[in-house]
Design a protein around this motif. Sequence first.
Motif, PDB file in Angstrom:
ATOM      1  N   ILE A  57      -9.879  20.608 -50.048  1.00 12.67           N
ATOM      2  CA  ILE A  57     -10.184  21.982 -49.503  1.00 12.67           C
ATOM      3  C   ILE A  57      -9.182  22.466 -48.305  1.00 12.67           C
ATOM      4  N   GLU A  58      -8.958  21.446 -47.557  1.00 14.93           N
ATOM      5  CA  GLU A  58      -8.053  21.951 -46.587  1.00 14.93           C
ATOM      6  C   GLU A  58      -6.540  22.293 -46.978  1.00 14.93           C
ATOM      7  N   ALA A  59      -6.232  21.507 -48.046  1.00 17.22           N
ATOM      8  CA  ALA A  59      -4.990  21.447 -48.736  1.00 17.22           C
ATOM      9  C   ALA A  59      -4.862  22.700 -49.425  1.00 17.22           C
ATOM     10  N   SER A  60      -6.151  23.274 -49.921  1.00 19.48           N
ATOM     11  CA  SER A  60      -6.093  24.537 -50.974  1.00 19.48           C
ATOM     12  C   SER A  60      -5.727  25.683 -49.799  1.00 19.48           C
ATOM     13  N   VAL A  61      -6.348  25.560 -48.546  1.00 21.20           N
ATOM     14  CA  VAL A  61      -6.407  26.788 -47.606  1.00 21.20           C
ATOM     15  C   VAL A  61      -4.642  26.740 -47.212  1.00 21.20           C
ATOM     16  N   GLU A  62      -3.912  25.578 -46.849  1.00 24.11           N
ATOM     17  CA  GLU A  62      -2.881  25.576 -46.381  1.00 24.11           C
ATOM     18  C   GLU A  62      -1.785  25.965 -47.649  1.00 24.11           C
ATOM     19  N   GLN A  99      -0.893  16.309 -47.106  1.00 21.93           N
ATOM     20  CA  GLN A  99       0.529  17.136 -47.571  1.00 21.93           C
ATOM     21  C   GLN A  99       1.063  17.040 -48.573  1.00 21.93           C
ATOM     22  N   SER A 100       0.554  15.710 -49.471  1.00 20.80           N
ATOM     23  CA  SER A 100       1.125  15.852 -50.974  1.00 20.80           C
ATOM     24  C   SER A 100       0.133  16.730 -51.609  1.00 20.80           C
ATOM     25  N   LEU A 101      -1.040  16.792 -51.441  1.00 17.51           N
ATOM     26  CA  LEU A 101      -1.953  17.797 -52.045  1.00 17.51           C
ATOM     27  C   LEU A 101      -1.297  19.140 -51.836  1.00 17.51           C
ATOM     28  N   VAL A 102      -0.861  19.458 -50.642  1.00 14.72           N
ATOM     29  CA  VAL A 102      -0.515  21.149 -50.279  1.00 14.72           C
ATOM     30  C   VAL A 102       0.739  21.224 -51.292  1.00 14.72           C
ATOM     31  N   GLN A 103       1.475  20.118 -51.504  1.00 14.51           N
ATOM     32  CA  GLN A 103       2.673  20.527 -52.360  1.00 14.51           C
ATOM     33  C   GLN A 103       2.261  20.658 -53.841  1.00 14.51           C
ATOM     34  N   ALA A 104       1.196  20.033 -54.137  1.00 14.82           N
ATOM     35  CA  ALA A 104       0.831  19.990 -55.534  1.00 14.82           C
ATOM     36  C   ALA A 104      -0.058  21.159 -55.823  1.00 14.82           C
ATOM     37  N   LEU A 105      -0.524  21.970 -54.951  1.00 12.22           N
ATOM     38  CA  LEU A 105      -1.139  23.012 -55.047  1.00 12.22           C
ATOM     39  C   LEU A 105      -0.534  24.279 -54.572  1.00 12.22           C
ATOM     40  N   LYS A 106       0.871  24.439 -54.350  1.00 12.55           N
ATOM     41  CA  LYS A 106       1.518  25.434 -54.270  1.00 12.55           C
ATOM     42  C   LYS A 106       1.647  26.153 -55.376  1.00 12.55           C
ATOM     43  N   GLY A 107       1.368  27.665 -55.219  1.00  6.11           N
ATOM     44  CA  GLY A 107       1.386  28.556 -56.384  1.00  6.11           C
ATOM     45  C   GLY A 107       0.191  28.688 -57.341  1.00  6.11           C
ATOM     46  N   ILE A 108      -1.023  27.691 -56.896  1.00  3.29           N
ATOM     47  CA  ILE A 108      -2.080  27.465 -57.505  1.00  3.29           C
ATOM     48  C   ILE A 108      -3.094  28.838 -57.180  1.00  3.29           C
ATOM     49  N   HIS A 109      -3.924  29.571 -57.943  1.00  4.38           N
ATOM     50  CA  HIS A 109      -4.606  30.594 -57.567  1.00  4.38           C
ATOM     51  C   HIS A 109      -6.224  29.988 -57.416  1.00  4.38           C
ATOM     52  N   LYS A 166     -18.945  26.581 -45.549  1.00  8.08           N
ATOM     53  CA  LYS A 166     -19.429  27.670 -44.710  1.00  8.08           C
ATOM     54  C   LYS A 166     -18.782  27.545 -43.429  1.00  8.08           C
ATOM     55  N   GLU A 167     -18.604  26.429 -42.966  1.00 12.92           N
ATOM     56  CA  GLU A 167     -18.090  26.323 -41.477  1.00 12.92           C
ATOM     57  C   GLU A 167     -16.539  27.072 -41.522  1.00 12.92           C
ATOM     58  N   LEU A 168     -15.920  26.514 -42.727  1.00  3.62           N
ATOM     59  CA  LEU A 168     -14.547  27.079 -42.818  1.00  3.62           C
ATOM     60  C   LEU A 168     -14.286  28.570 -42.722  1.00  3.62           C
ATOM     61  N   ASN A 169     -15.229  29.412 -43.299  1.00  4.54           N
ATOM     62  CA  ASN A 169     -15.222  30.680 -43.235  1.00  4.54           C
ATOM     63  C   ASN A 169     -16.023  31.417 -42.123  1.00  4.54           C
ATOM     64  N   LYS A 170     -16.664  30.681 -41.156  1.00  4.48           N
ATOM     65  CA  LYS A 170     -17.555  31.190 -40.304  1.00  4.48           C
ATOM     66  C   LYS A 170     -16.789  32.463 -39.607  1.00  4.48           C
ATOM     67  N   ASP A 171     -15.621  32.329 -39.024  1.00  4.36           N
ATOM     68  CA  ASP A 171     -15.073  33.377 -38.474  1.00  4.36           C
ATOM     69  C   ASP A 171     -14.448  34.405 -39.266  1.00  4.36           C
ATOM     70  N   LYS A 172     -13.705  34.124 -40.292  1.00  2.00           N
ATOM     71  CA  LYS A 172     -13.140  34.822 -41.197  1.00  2.00           C
ATOM     72  C   LYS A 172     -12.943  34.285 -42.645  1.00  2.00           C
ATOM     73  N   LYS A 173     -12.985  34.891 -43.616  1.00  2.00           N
ATOM     74  CA  LYS A 173     -12.838  34.449 -44.897  1.00  2.00           C
ATOM     75  C   LYS A 173     -11.360  33.697 -45.196  1.00  2.00           C
ATOM     76  N   VAL A 174     -11.309  32.362 -45.203  1.00  2.00           N
ATOM     77  CA  VAL A 174      -9.935  31.985 -45.449  1.00  2.00           C
ATOM     78  C   VAL A 174     -10.082  31.311 -46.909  1.00  2.00           C
ATOM     79  N   LEU A 175     -11.075  31.103 -47.495  1.00  2.00           N
ATOM     80  CA  LEU A 175     -11.147  30.603 -48.752  1.00  2.00           C
ATOM     81  C   LEU A 175     -12.365  31.188 -49.708  1.00  2.00           C
ATOM     82  N   GLU A 176     -12.251  31.842 -50.779  1.00  2.00           N
ATOM     83  CA  GLU A 176     -13.108  32.356 -51.494  1.00  2.00           C
ATOM     84  C   GLU A 176     -13.729  31.034 -52.415  1.00  2.00           C
TER      85      GLU A 176
END
Length: 333
Positions: free
Chosen positions: A106-111, A75-85, A143-153
Amino acid sequence: MVKIALAGGSGEVAHEIIDGLLAAGKHELTILSRKVLPKSWPFPQSVLTNRHQDATPGGLIEGTTWVKVDYQDKQSLVQALKGIHTVLSFIVVQQDPGNVAQINLIEASVEAGVKRLAPNEWASPNTPGPWQPGKIAIREHLKELNKDKKVLEYSLFFPGQFLNYLGTPNKTAKYLSQLNTWLDFANTRAILVEGVEERISYTTVQDLAAVVARAVEYEGEWPVIGGVHGNTITSLEAIALGEKIRGRPFAVERVKAEDIKAGELKSSWVPLLEHPAIPKEQAEFFSRIFVTSALQGSLENAWEVSDEWNRLLPDFEFTSVEKFLTEVWAGKP
């Protein structure tokens, strides 16, 4: 302008890429690190404000921020990554048991809504060594993260070997340590595997940094396999160039493939790794592991990479092996 976060951004390759991104003069960089901003950070002290030298988050250069993070706290990573492209990861796999830090990143990037991520690759897709299982696990996770739909390029940046190493002991990059390899241009000698004519892709770390700087601006979709095909030649072709430029023959020693497969390096000399992270008393031990792993890669043609980013960036001109070797070695004793 792209807002970029670099995870593990205090490492050597990360430093080189930071320079490439800053040279573009278009981006805002957030450097994520487990450490507070060190006074020895290798940018000129004149650009650091006294107010921020020991602070975290702290300012380094205009458009650059240092943020201390806990990779165990998603969760601290999520906050640090807010607004990051775009996130570029340089988290050292062998120092990340179970890939906890990089998976949390990776998971914080998605969130956090990050659009793009480059995991810690920066070599070849099939490079043998103790780090490889961790890298494969991260590829499978993405690969597993994007198996159903692309959530992170994402893109796996594969530049092959750094051409800079063929200039050792001459310093050929600002931050990257010069490593001795089985192609020793200083002493005009080489270790090759019997019966193997491996092809090796070489890219200077400066060219890789310039490619990454262009890739973050690329408007199309990133390729999952991101080969950066600087130059690809055989070891014998590299040796021939060395003999031409150095003006004398190389002493080529051949080792048996079965010994290399068994993890044994039976050569009369070992190229010693001299790196700040390796204690001097352990240099030969780690050098043998590194060279044996690298030569195992030669058996599998693991050092040749593809050219996805070359095709997407056709106007980029890479430094050729011959030009590099000539600039470094011409006229040297």
